[in-house]
Write a protein that holds these residues in place. Structure first.
Motif, PDB file in Angstrom:
ATOM      1  N   UNK A 186      35.327  52.400  55.048  1.00 21.83           N
ATOM      2  CA  UNK A 186      36.489  51.761  54.230  1.00 21.83           C
ATOM      3  C   UNK A 186      37.251  50.936  55.168  1.00 21.83           C
ATOM      4  N   UNK A 187      37.651  49.697  55.007  1.00 23.51           N
ATOM      5  CA  UNK A 187      37.237  49.070  53.902  1.00 23.51           C
ATOM      6  C   UNK A 187      36.162  48.503  54.484  1.00 23.51           C
ATOM      7  N   UNK A 188      34.803  47.984  52.872  1.00 25.36           N
ATOM      8  CA  UNK A 188      33.430  47.628  53.274  1.00 25.36           C
ATOM      9  C   UNK A 188      33.024  46.264  53.878  1.00 25.36           C
ATOM     10  N   UNK A 227      42.435  51.869  41.711  1.00 25.30           N
ATOM     11  CA  UNK A 227      42.100  50.537  42.249  1.00 25.30           C
ATOM     12  C   UNK A 227      40.864  49.721  43.328  1.00 25.30           C
ATOM     13  N   UNK A 228      40.834  50.574  43.712  1.00 24.42           N
ATOM     14  CA  UNK A 228      39.760  50.517  45.019  1.00 24.42           C
ATOM     15  C   UNK A 228      38.120  50.750  43.916  1.00 24.42           C
ATOM     16  N   UNK A 233      37.439  47.337  41.163  1.00 22.53           N
ATOM     17  CA  UNK A 233      36.892  46.665  41.363  1.00 22.53           C
ATOM     18  C   UNK A 233      36.160  46.372  41.789  1.00 22.53           C
ATOM     19  N   UNK A 234      35.303  47.667  43.165  1.00 22.28           N
ATOM     20  CA  UNK A 234      34.236  47.867  43.794  1.00 22.28           C
ATOM     21  C   UNK A 234      33.328  47.340  42.494  1.00 22.28           C
ATOM     22  N   UNK A 244      40.238  56.275  44.238  1.00 24.32           N
ATOM     23  CA  UNK A 244      41.561  55.525  44.095  1.00 24.32           C
ATOM     24  C   UNK A 244      40.868  54.489  43.519  1.00 24.32           C
ATOM     25  N   UNK A 260      33.176  46.321  39.320  1.00 26.78           N
ATOM     26  CA  UNK A 260      33.200  44.632  39.209  1.00 26.78           C
ATOM     27  C   UNK A 260      32.374  44.160  40.420  1.00 26.78           C
ATOM     28  N   UNK A 261      32.024  44.079  40.888  1.00 29.48           N
ATOM     29  CA  UNK A 261      31.780  43.043  42.023  1.00 29.48           C
ATOM     30  C   UNK A 261      30.490  43.877  42.465  1.00 29.48           C
ATOM     31  N   UNK A 284      28.506  42.502  39.187  1.00 33.01           N
ATOM     32  CA  UNK A 284      28.254  40.942  38.937  1.00 33.01           C
ATOM     33  C   UNK A 284      26.996  40.682  39.868  1.00 33.01           C
ATOM     34  N   UNK A 285      27.056  41.328  41.036  1.00 36.67           N
ATOM     35  CA  UNK A 285      25.748  41.555  41.719  1.00 36.67           C
ATOM     36  C   UNK A 285      24.253  42.305  41.187  1.00 36.67           C
TER      37      UNK A 285
END
Lengths: 576, 130
Positions: free
Chosen positions: B107-109, B17-18, B21-22, B15, B24-25, B28-29
């Protein structure tokens, strides 16, 4: 309803079988025992009658012989002159009558030409001429003659005993008439029961005694029967009575005859009696047996009827209970397949929700920065919001699909488009199919007539078959083809998979409830039996074609219900 | 969390789209995240590079998550794998645990929960085999 007919005919079949099983031994017993009894009883009665006839025949014979012997003795010892003189002849007659109880009615002397020379007796016969009388001609041949009964010159029934005597080289006949009443008494008292009577018949079919009850005798028949030997000789020897039955043409009753010939086969003593009267015990027993059989039969029929009704009502109750259970099983199966579907839908909806949450989290992450307002961040946040909107639309589509499925929970039978339903089910199952690497293809015939069925049940039918096919291809993937066609007056749906197939033994049992080849806990074994129940309920047929590693095809034929797809709503029928 | 050596994580999910973005996040961490859009791509990436941990979706179109897990465990037994599932039931995730997954997440987590589980799994893996 056809159910009513079914139970009625079941009742009839049960009654027939129970009655047949119960009645057969009763009838066989009645017939066999009745026949045995009849044979034995008849033999006993006939033997008794034979003895009776023989005994009386001997008595009659003895009477005739005695009478003749007395006349012979008289002719031998009395001087010839006594016979020629009327007065002395009257003395001889008186002596005879005194000695022998009036058996001799008269006495007479006849010359060789048949002329009565002298006479003693109650009649005035004068010089009667017997030249043409049968007894005279018979007496001329024999030494001693006993004639048949005849009326003669006196006009009364009597018979003659005659002996031949010779005097002075000329032949004469001494003749005596025998008292007919005394002779008749010898046979008329033989009668037994209410209809038994005896009589004597000569070989020309003439009665020699008067039957007590003066029946209308079928004399020619009796003569033919008794004297049926070659050239009119007796059928049986003198010591063997002839026994036969004959239907009285007047009354239609069966008459029993016992006949025995005597007097050198010229006369027969015949005993006649109604069969019913001759065998009273048999007829009573037969009546009793018939009454028992009839009453027993009625009892058996009534008991069979009551038992059959009871059994059938229990069967009907059990059937009703089974139908109820079937309905409950269908309901349970429906919940199971809906559960399966719900799991698929939940998974499908979970992904966009997860994306939306991550995007929201991402926006929060950006906003947590001090310089979140940079153009790059703004672009990123816009993209995230756009993604959230898109995923929201995706969720909406899924929920709409679900709603349209949920709306069709109506169990009432209505006409619906099978193609539409198959397409919807294919779409709903698409996601699950993708996860097990199955490509779903539809090949829907155009212009198919509608089918009658409950939408929820038909959905369940298709869904169960699709789920089943997906299960069969879970490991290796494959193709699932849903096709609809019109075949005669039926709409045929075929569900073909390229899964691992199954051997014949499994295919034969595939529609049995609780039959499953899936691992314990994976399948209820109800899916296909529910399909079977639904299809049968709609008056259709379901069949399976399969071979190991060749895939499986389920074929469902449903009766076409009405207007073809795409037709304008039909106008109400026009009256001619 | 060490700033010098970022945790290298392989993210396997079809997936897009999932995962995007995950990833990226997570980046970022401070995590080094690689994304594989299928099981096959995940295997390829694992052959090419070293990872400290992997996060793998259970249901994917090309390969079942459990199968991917089994191959990962064979290739790099020391690398902990956390299973992600969108499945309503946790049964499948528990199957994954039996097949050798370090942990699982529904999911969602929550990202913090994922980070905590990753850290715990990596720490345990470093101590574990001894």
């Amino acid at each position: 309803m056809s159910d009513g007919h079914y139970y009625q005919s079941l009742t009839r079949v049960l009654v027939a079988w129970m009655a047949a099983v119960a009645l057969a031994p009763l009838l066989v017993c009645a017939l066999v025992l009745g026949n045995q009894f009849h044979t034995a009883y008849r033999a006993k009665v006939v033997a008794h009658l034979e003895e009776l006839v023989l005994k009386h025949k001997q008595q009659v014979g003895a009477f005739l012989r005695e009478s003749a012997a007395e006349l012979r003795v008289l002719a031998e010892i009395a001087p010839f002159d006594d016979f020629t003189d009327d007065r002395r002849l009257a003395l001889l007659l008186a002596t005879m009558q005194h000695e022998h109880g009036g058996v001799f009615v008269d006495l007479g002397l006849v010359d060789a030409a048949g002329v009565l020379l002298s006479y003693a007796g109650p009649f005035r016969l004068g010089r009667a001429d017997y030249a043409e009388a049968p007894w005279f001609r018979a007496a001329r041949k024999g030494d001693l003659t006993v004639s048949d009964v005849f009326l003669g010159l006196r006009g009364l029934p009597h018979f003659v005993v005659a002996v031949r005597v010779a005097h002075d080289g000329r032949e004469y006949l001494v003749r005596a008439a025998i008292d007919f009443a005394a002779f008749n008494r010898l046979v008329e008292n033989i009668g037994q029961g209410a209809t038994g009577q005896a009589f004597i018949l000569n070989s020309r079919g003439e009665l020699q005694t008067t039957p007590k009850r003066a029946p209308k005798l079928d004399a020619p028949f009796l003569r033919a029967k008794i004297w049926s030997g070659p050239g009119g000789t007796p059928a049986q020897a003198e010591d063997q009575p002839l026994v036969f039955t004959h239907e009285d043409p007047e009354t239609g009753r069966q008459l029993l005859y016992v006949a025995s010939v005597f007097k050198d086969g010229d006369w027969a003593l015949v005993y006649q009696q109604d069969e019913a009267d001759a065998f009273p015990a048999f007829y009573r027993t037969r009546l009793l047996a018939i009454a028992i059989v009839v009453l027993g039969g009625i009892g058996i029929l009534v008991a069979s009827w009551v038992l059959a009704r009871r059994m059938v009502s229990r069967v009907a109750a059990a059937d009703a209970e089974r139908d109820l259970l079937n309905d409950q099983v269908i309901e349970a199966g429906k919940l199971a397949s809906v559960g399966e579907l719900a799991a698929g839908i939940a998974h499908e909806i979970n992904n966009p929700v997860a994306i939306m949450m991550e995007e929201a989290g991402w926006v929060s992450d950006i906003l947590a920065d001090d310089d979140y307002g940079t153009p790059a961040n703004m672009t990123e946040m816009r993209r995230a919001l756009d993604q959230i909107r898109q995923q929201g639309v995706r969720c909406k589509e899924i929920t709409h699909k679900l709603l349209s499925f949920a709306r069709k929970t109506d169990e009432r039978i209505k006409e619906l488009d099978l193609n539409e339903l198959v397409a919807e089910m294919a779409e709903l199952s698409e996601k699950r199919a993708r996860y097990v690497n199955v490509r779903i293809a539809t090949d829907l015939g155009e212009g198919l007539p509608h089918v009658a069925g409950s939408p929820s049940e038909l959905q369940q039918l298709v869904l169960n078959l699709v789920n089943n096919a997906l299960d069969a291809m879970e490991r290796n993937g494959g193709d699932l083809i849903l096709a609809t066609r019109l075949a005669g007056d039926r709409v045929v749906l075929s569900v073909r998979d390229t899964g691992h197939g199954m051997p014949k033994a499994v295919a034969a049992r595939i529609f049995e409830p609780f039959f499953t080849t899936k691992a314990v806990g994976k399948g209820t074994g109800l899916g296909l039996s529910i399909c079977y129940g639904i299809v049968k309920k709609l008056g259709g047929e379901i069949s399976v074609e399969s071979a190991p590693e060749q895939g499986t095809t389920f074929r469902i034929a449903l009766p076409a219900a009405g207007k073809p797809e795409g037709d304008a709503p039909s106008a109400p029928p026009q009256q001619a | 969390m060490s700033e010098a050596i970022p945790l290298r994580v392989l993210l396997v999910d079809d997936e897009a789209g999932f995962t995007d973005v995950l990833a990226k996040r997570l980046r970022r961490r401070g995590l080094a995240v690689e994304v594989a859009q299928s099981g096959a791509e995940g295997l390829r990436l694992l052959r090419e590079r070293d990872f400290d941990a992997a996060v793998c979706d259970l249901k994917m179109v090309d390969m079942d998550g459990i199968e991917v897990l089994k191959v990962f465990r064979k290739m790099v037994p020391a690398m902990p794998v956390i299973m992600l599932t969108g499945h309503g039931s946790e049964e499948a995730a528990k199957d994954g645990m039996q097949a050798g997954a370090a942990d699982y997440l529904l999911k969602p987590c929550d990202i913090d929960e994922l980070l905590a589980k990753l850290a715990a799994a990596v720490a345990k893996a470093k101590v574990g085999p001894a």
